[in-house]
Design an enzyme around this catalytic site. Sequence first.
Site, PDB file in Angstrom:
ATOM      1  N   SER A  74       0.839  -1.190   0.000  1.00 18.85           N
ATOM      2  CA  SER A  74       0.000   0.000   0.000  1.00 18.85           C
ATOM      3  C   SER A  74       0.882   1.250   0.000  1.00 18.85           C
ATOM      4  O   SER A  74       1.721   1.423  -0.892  1.00 18.85           O
ATOM      5  CB  SER A  74      -0.936  -0.047   1.212  1.00 18.85           C
ATOM      6  OG  SER A  74      -1.903   0.965   1.160  1.00 18.85           O
ATOM      7  N   ASP A 116      -8.983  -6.127  -4.696  1.00 20.72           N
ATOM      8  CA  ASP A 116      -8.545  -4.856  -4.124  1.00 20.72           C
ATOM      9  C   ASP A 116      -9.091  -3.739  -5.004  1.00 20.72           C
ATOM     10  O   ASP A 116      -8.512  -3.401  -6.034  1.00 20.72           O
ATOM     11  CB  ASP A 116      -7.012  -4.814  -4.068  1.00 20.72           C
ATOM     12  CG  ASP A 116      -6.471  -3.536  -3.439  1.00 20.72           C
ATOM     13  OD1 ASP A 116      -7.276  -2.632  -3.135  1.00 20.72           O
ATOM     14  OD2 ASP A 116      -5.241  -3.441  -3.267  1.00 20.72           O
ATOM     15  N   HIS A 150      -8.178  -4.968  -0.237  1.00 22.76           N
ATOM     16  CA  HIS A 150      -6.876  -4.336  -0.033  1.00 22.76           C
ATOM     17  C   HIS A 150      -6.135  -4.938   1.152  1.00 22.76           C
ATOM     18  O   HIS A 150      -4.901  -5.029   1.152  1.00 22.76           O
ATOM     19  CB  HIS A 150      -7.074  -2.833   0.179  1.00 22.76           C
ATOM     20  CG  HIS A 150      -5.803  -2.054   0.212  1.00 22.76           C
ATOM     21  ND1 HIS A 150      -4.921  -2.020  -0.852  1.00 22.76           N
ATOM     22  CD2 HIS A 150      -5.247  -1.275   1.183  1.00 22.76           C
ATOM     23  CE1 HIS A 150      -3.888  -1.255  -0.544  1.00 22.76           C
ATOM     24  NE2 HIS A 150      -4.057  -0.797   0.692  1.00 22.76           N
TER      25      HIS A 150
END
Length: 394
Positions: A153, A322, A355
């Site tokens: 991320s 995601d 995610h």
Amino acid sequence: MKPGSVGYVTPQSMRFDEPLVLASGASIAGYDLTYETYGKLDADRLNAVLICHALNASHHVAGAYVERPEQVGWWDNMVGPGKPVDTDRFFVIGVNNLGSCFGSTGPMSINPATNQPYGAAFPVVTVEDWVAAQARLADRLGIERFAAVMGGSLGGMQALAWAIRYPQRIGHCIAIATTPKLSAQNIAFNDVARTAIQSDPDFHGGDYYAWKTVPRRGLRVARMIGHITYLSSDDMAERFGRARRHKSGDDDYTFGYGIEFEIESYLRHQGDKFAEYFDANTYLLITRVLDYFDPARAHGGDLAAALAPATCRFLLVSFTTDWRFPPERTREIVSALVAHQRDVVYAEIDAANGHDAFLLSDERYHRVVAAYFENIARELAAPPAAEPAARAAA
């Protein structure tokens, strides 16, 4: 401790008195960075791996603390003896970034110019500023080159920035569930979260420390918004569906506005927990870091041009569900690197967890990372290539 754990760990802190000039033009006159290390640095200092953290994480990547054994590192399933990032082979460093609230200098720290907490006066920072600070820490630790820089991320953005800004100091870039820049939708989610915090009556323009208040309501809402984006629709449906907290009959509704569904209870719990340990100014600052990351901006939007300085090898991983940083964004990075004939491994994992999948122990995902680090270990163990005969003769 569980098998494969690095065991009990102790955070360390390093002071930097030389001012750090930031992308905004502002500077931090002096600052501290909190970090942890796992494993042993080889004599040649070539087996170091930097782990970059995401929004609400920290330097505490793996292991636990003696005084808080339940507080296990946020990537403990990834880092440790025999794990994908094997600390029997690699010296792993986790750094808490500037502006955070877990030990490094941030809004809660004392501003030497006022002898009061920085609060809203803490300067806005960028991914590139963080990477510059991390490079200074590496210098102090005597690490000229990382075997790999890795993150998921927002951590993946930092790994990409390392590859661009310090190409000679990184052998491999491992960027997971990341993006070359935020979409308008992602910026919008961040703005709504920030607005929730700034609208809290206890926020006091960011100087709530002086008022001895905490904008908990805003933080709760911000975390709830963020948490929704971390989960996939399928994952949410499987875990909660339309189940209700009090099951007295299929048609029994309370016909009110309290917590009735399990998903509501879960989100409120996550929000309450987050508001107890995370700083509101830090949340504002780090979501802005996310918004500003866009290495292609200086190249007219040309991502291939932005990545041209990178010379390392890459492992890029995305997850099919995601929707915050979807696979097509990672494929943009792959295409930009292939345009420069860079060495790229790309894995797209069919995982249901959205995610958050980058934090979980999906066996296929961990096999990919383990195999990649196995190759890095072999590369480090290989004898140096023989010099050309003419040079050797000279």
